[in-house]
Design a protein around this motif. Sequence first.
Motif, PDB file in Angstrom:
ATOM      1  N   LEU A 190       6.557   9.048  -5.372  1.00  0.00           N
ATOM      2  CA  LEU A 190       5.765   8.136  -4.549  1.00  0.00           C
ATOM      3  C   LEU A 190       5.265   6.962  -5.389  1.00  0.00           C
ATOM      4  O   LEU A 190       5.342   5.796  -4.991  1.00  0.00           O
ATOM      5  CB  LEU A 190       4.579   8.898  -3.929  1.00  0.00           C
ATOM      6  N   LEU A 191       4.766   7.288  -6.589  1.00  0.00           N
ATOM      7  CA  LEU A 191       4.227   6.239  -7.453  1.00  0.00           C
ATOM      8  C   LEU A 191       5.335   5.305  -7.938  1.00  0.00           C
ATOM      9  O   LEU A 191       5.135   4.088  -8.039  1.00  0.00           O
ATOM     10  CB  LEU A 191       3.484   6.860  -8.639  1.00  0.00           C
ATOM     11  N   GLN A 192       6.489   5.864  -8.235  1.00  0.00           N
ATOM     12  CA  GLN A 192       7.595   5.011  -8.682  1.00  0.00           C
ATOM     13  C   GLN A 192       8.002   4.035  -7.582  1.00  0.00           C
ATOM     14  O   GLN A 192       8.225   2.859  -7.846  1.00  0.00           O
ATOM     15  CB  GLN A 192       8.777   5.880  -9.128  1.00  0.00           C
ATOM     16  N   GLU A 193       8.066   4.542  -6.364  1.00  0.00           N
ATOM     17  CA  GLU A 193       8.410   3.649  -5.249  1.00  0.00           C
ATOM     18  C   GLU A 193       7.305   2.605  -5.049  1.00  0.00           C
ATOM     19  O   GLU A 193       7.585   1.428  -4.795  1.00  0.00           O
ATOM     20  CB  GLU A 193       8.603   4.465  -3.966  1.00  0.00           C
ATOM     21  N   PHE A 194       6.059   3.055  -5.181  1.00  0.00           N
ATOM     22  CA  PHE A 194       4.917   2.148  -5.027  1.00  0.00           C
ATOM     23  C   PHE A 194       4.964   1.045  -6.085  1.00  0.00           C
ATOM     24  O   PHE A 194       4.853  -0.151  -5.785  1.00  0.00           O
ATOM     25  CB  PHE A 194       3.631   2.979  -5.135  1.00  0.00           C
ATOM     26  N   VAL A 195       5.161   1.442  -7.326  1.00  0.00           N
ATOM     27  CA  VAL A 195       5.182   0.477  -8.431  1.00  0.00           C
ATOM     28  C   VAL A 195       6.359  -0.481  -8.307  1.00  0.00           C
ATOM     29  O   VAL A 195       6.208  -1.704  -8.437  1.00  0.00           O
ATOM     30  CB  VAL A 195       5.219   1.211  -9.795  1.00  0.00           C
ATOM     31  N   SER A 196       7.528   0.066  -8.002  1.00  0.00           N
ATOM     32  CA  SER A 196       8.698  -0.824  -7.955  1.00  0.00           C
ATOM     33  C   SER A 196       8.592  -1.791  -6.775  1.00  0.00           C
ATOM     34  O   SER A 196       8.956  -2.962  -6.892  1.00  0.00           O
ATOM     35  CB  SER A 196      10.004  -0.024  -7.914  1.00  0.00           C
ATOM     36  N   THR A 197       8.077  -1.310  -5.635  1.00  0.00           N
ATOM     37  CA  THR A 197       7.908  -2.204  -4.493  1.00  0.00           C
ATOM     38  C   THR A 197       6.878  -3.283  -4.814  1.00  0.00           C
ATOM     39  O   THR A 197       7.073  -4.466  -4.496  1.00  0.00           O
ATOM     40  CB  THR A 197       7.459  -1.414  -3.246  1.00  0.00           C
ATOM     41  N   THR A 198       5.785  -2.890  -5.443  1.00  0.00           N
ATOM     42  CA  THR A 198       4.744  -3.865  -5.764  1.00  0.00           C
ATOM     43  C   THR A 198       5.258  -4.903  -6.760  1.00  0.00           C
ATOM     44  O   THR A 198       5.020  -6.107  -6.604  1.00  0.00           O
ATOM     45  CB  THR A 198       3.493  -3.166  -6.323  1.00  0.00           C
ATOM     46  N   LYS A 199       5.967  -4.428  -7.784  1.00  0.00           N
ATOM     47  CA  LYS A 199       6.544  -5.377  -8.754  1.00  0.00           C
ATOM     48  C   LYS A 199       7.474  -6.359  -8.060  1.00  0.00           C
ATOM     49  O   LYS A 199       7.455  -7.555  -8.315  1.00  0.00           O
ATOM     50  CB  LYS A 199       7.321  -4.621  -9.837  1.00  0.00           C
ATOM     51  N   ALA A 200       8.305  -5.823  -7.175  1.00  0.00           N
ATOM     52  CA  ALA A 200       9.291  -6.672  -6.508  1.00  0.00           C
ATOM     53  C   ALA A 200       8.616  -7.728  -5.633  1.00  0.00           C
ATOM     54  O   ALA A 200       9.053  -8.873  -5.562  1.00  0.00           O
ATOM     55  CB  ALA A 200      10.241  -5.820  -5.677  1.00  0.00           C
ATOM     56  N   LEU A 201       7.535  -7.310  -4.952  1.00  0.00           N
ATOM     57  CA  LEU A 201       6.924  -8.223  -3.985  1.00  0.00           C
ATOM     58  C   LEU A 201       5.815  -9.088  -4.572  1.00  0.00           C
ATOM     59  O   LEU A 201       5.385 -10.053  -3.940  1.00  0.00           O
ATOM     60  CB  LEU A 201       6.390  -7.446  -2.784  1.00  0.00           C
ATOM     61  N   ALA A 202       5.310  -8.737  -5.753  1.00  0.00           N
ATOM     62  CA  ALA A 202       4.221  -9.527  -6.352  1.00  0.00           C
ATOM     63  C   ALA A 202       4.725 -10.935  -6.648  1.00  0.00           C
ATOM     64  O   ALA A 202       5.841 -11.130  -7.099  1.00  0.00           O
ATOM     65  CB  ALA A 202       3.739  -8.861  -7.636  1.00  0.00           C
ATOM     66  N   ALA A 229       0.830  -1.209   0.000  1.00  0.00           N
ATOM     67  CA  ALA A 229       0.000   0.000   0.000  1.00  0.00           C
ATOM     68  C   ALA A 229       0.857   1.250   0.000  1.00  0.00           C
ATOM     69  O   ALA A 229       1.969   1.274   0.541  1.00  0.00           O
ATOM     70  CB  ALA A 229      -0.926   0.020   1.218  1.00  0.00           C
ATOM     71  N   ALA A 230       0.303   2.287  -0.627  1.00  0.00           N
ATOM     72  CA  ALA A 230       0.896   3.626  -0.573  1.00  0.00           C
ATOM     73  C   ALA A 230      -0.172   4.571  -0.038  1.00  0.00           C
ATOM     74  O   ALA A 230      -1.342   4.451  -0.396  1.00  0.00           O
ATOM     75  CB  ALA A 230       1.349   4.069  -1.958  1.00  0.00           C
ATOM     76  N   LEU A 231       0.231   5.496   0.810  1.00  0.00           N
ATOM     77  CA  LEU A 231      -0.727   6.401   1.449  1.00  0.00           C
ATOM     78  C   LEU A 231      -0.473   7.858   1.066  1.00  0.00           C
ATOM     79  O   LEU A 231       0.672   8.287   0.925  1.00  0.00           O
ATOM     80  CB  LEU A 231      -0.646   6.274   2.975  1.00  0.00           C
TER      81      LEU A 231
END
Lengths: 191, 191, 191, 191
Positions: B178-190, B116-118
Amino acid sequence: MVKLLFLAGSTREASLNKKLAVVAAKKAKDLGVDAMFVDLKEFEMPIYNGDLEDRQGLPEGAKKLKKLFVEADGFFIASPEYNSSFSALLKNALDWISRSEDKDEQPLSAYKGKVAALAAVSPGGYGGMRGLVPLRMMLGNIGVTVIPSQMAVPSGFDAFDDKGGLIKEGQQKMLLNLLQEFVSTTKALAR
Amino acid sequence: MVKLLFLAGSTREASLNKKLAVVAAKKAKDLGVDAMFVDLKEFEMPIYNGDLEDRQGLPEGAKKLKKLFVEADGFFIASPEYNSSFSALLKNALDWISRSEDKDEQPLSAYKGKVAALAAVSPGGYGGMRGLVPLRMMLGNIGVTVIPSQMAVPSGFDAFDDKGGLIKEGQQKMLLNLLQEFVSTTKALAR
Amino acid sequence: MVKLLFLAGSTREASLNKKLAVVAAKKAKDLGVDAMFVDLKEFEMPIYNGDLEDRQGLPEGAKKLKKLFVEADGFFIASPEYNSSFSALLKNALDWISRSEDKDEQPLSAYKGKVAALAAVSPGGYGGMRGLVPLRMMLGNIGVTVIPSQMAVPSGFDAFDDKGGLIKEGQQKMLLNLLQEFVSTTKALAR
Amino acid sequence: MVKLLFLAGSTREASLNKKLAVVAAKKAKDLGVDAMFVDLKEFEMPIYNGDLEDRQGLPEGAKKLKKLFVEADGFFIASPEYNSSFSALLKNALDWISRSEDKDEQPLSAYKGKVAALAAVSPGGYGGMRGLVPLRMMLGNIGVTVIPSQMAVPSGFDAFDDKGGLIKEGQQKMLLNLLQEFVSTTKALAR
């Protein structure tokens, strides 16, 4: 190979949280990562004071600890609960290594992009879980991805065997799950 | 391709947080991910009550929303601050979709392993940042990896242009980061 | 004579927290104060939405509840824990009654200068104590003096006898202590 | 006459929070109470360690500070924000004086039944308000009634005049209101 630090928020000789950090580091090695137990006792530093920092920069203990954090991909903290929060010892170490040593340094280089896992053990019935609330809050605020799982071990005096292993199978399993999540998250997020 | 949901903790027509969630979804699409704005207005549900759940199970709105969460890899929440905390609307939706629909279902399947991103926007000077404290706390407790970066937009009535874009360049950049961090974290953890 | 409200964050028929609020109200009466149990079921209100408020003002349920709060000196909340936080039902009620009904009204007249005591009961081992953290945080932020003592009753299904009394002597005593502190603080601070 | 302590979470010479605690103590005296500024610099103590305590008991600095707390009715803390939380210096002092010196002593005698008021000043735009969240949380957990009002002074380098007074009239007034609430609550609750 990802590098993980394991530390406890206590320097007491018989600290239960030190035991937890030590056994966690051992189990993490079994998962094939570079896991290192860090005893804060070997990184002595005075209580943070801005005047002191202005005069002398970071104390040696803080420099050495910061270097370990900068080079690590993640850190596991076993945190005792004092007055429903984490220890001054831990806060002091975390504050000192949050400081930049020169102008060109990225702020919070010890923390940004790093992953943390939290645990606690206490003699009482709640396992020190209350102290993890403000610790998680703080780390999230300074750029650390704190994994959602955590572990609180109640009745800590009866939790470890003579060799420092967790006695209860359920807690062994819980620790293993926590470490697996910690390792996989750190691997995924390490750049 | 990772799937990301973007939602706001308000159903008010002119909600600033809805604007923020909409523009965030748009910008996320530009980063090459499957990004979907979800208007909670279209997922009406009564206030959670255990008796109601026992009689009727999850309401239709909750079922539909839960399905979206289960299928998503991450979610972005733009959360208004009411009385220094997040809205009852948001808490209600998050509570309903936390419920299992049958015995074999994994608990918290809408949340476990998700990222999640807030963010927040408010008319005042603090940008609604106080309300993100308990929201971050709660999500961390139910298995969500909340990324450390977040965004609070103050003076919200002057923050958006006619087309719903953020006016200030600094805020555009902050959202993009924020979105770049959100996307990269989600990609990494998916998984 | 000070006026105290006793409410639960649940409208479920067999709610454990309702039981706790009811027995607390009864015991408070024995201490010689005006204590009233308030069942949120009788104060129905839609989920807060600013557009709705603009069109119709406060719903009848919110007006009635707000009046009780404005006239009371303190309130006792028995709060169920949903996903480590308090219920949307409770947040919704607290948000609605935080709203002013006309321009001349003091902001937060339901809360400012009031005293609160918090308690929780849950079927599990922690007694719902995690949900009290954000509740305490929020109330403190809106002008309520929350007394430091609180009570978390674990194993809630076995906690009450047929007449709704707490079975364990230790818990009876803890409740009595909590109520005495609540009453004495409210008396001291009531203007 | 109620006795109030005023302290800052910093020992830095030019500490903004020290300035705030000093001016607050002065203004409190004008309200007719016994107000004393306490400089933590004069109460040096090592970082808390249970082994140290077992061997030597409380250090002299902690004993002296604890005595002041035990005799006081309330305390005002001006707390700098380090990494979104309060300082290790403050946590360390609060932890040491939470310890009992002999078996017959009531636990938490420095805190139980006492009243606290919180404030912060910072060079930045938020005035250090984030650090007050965990401080309020902790004090509430150890028996202190923390009054709901608090004060965060942004742009701290421009906040004080040469004599240590607050320059802005609005902030002078806010401090006065905070102190009045602090004094009246302490008077009401003092036994």
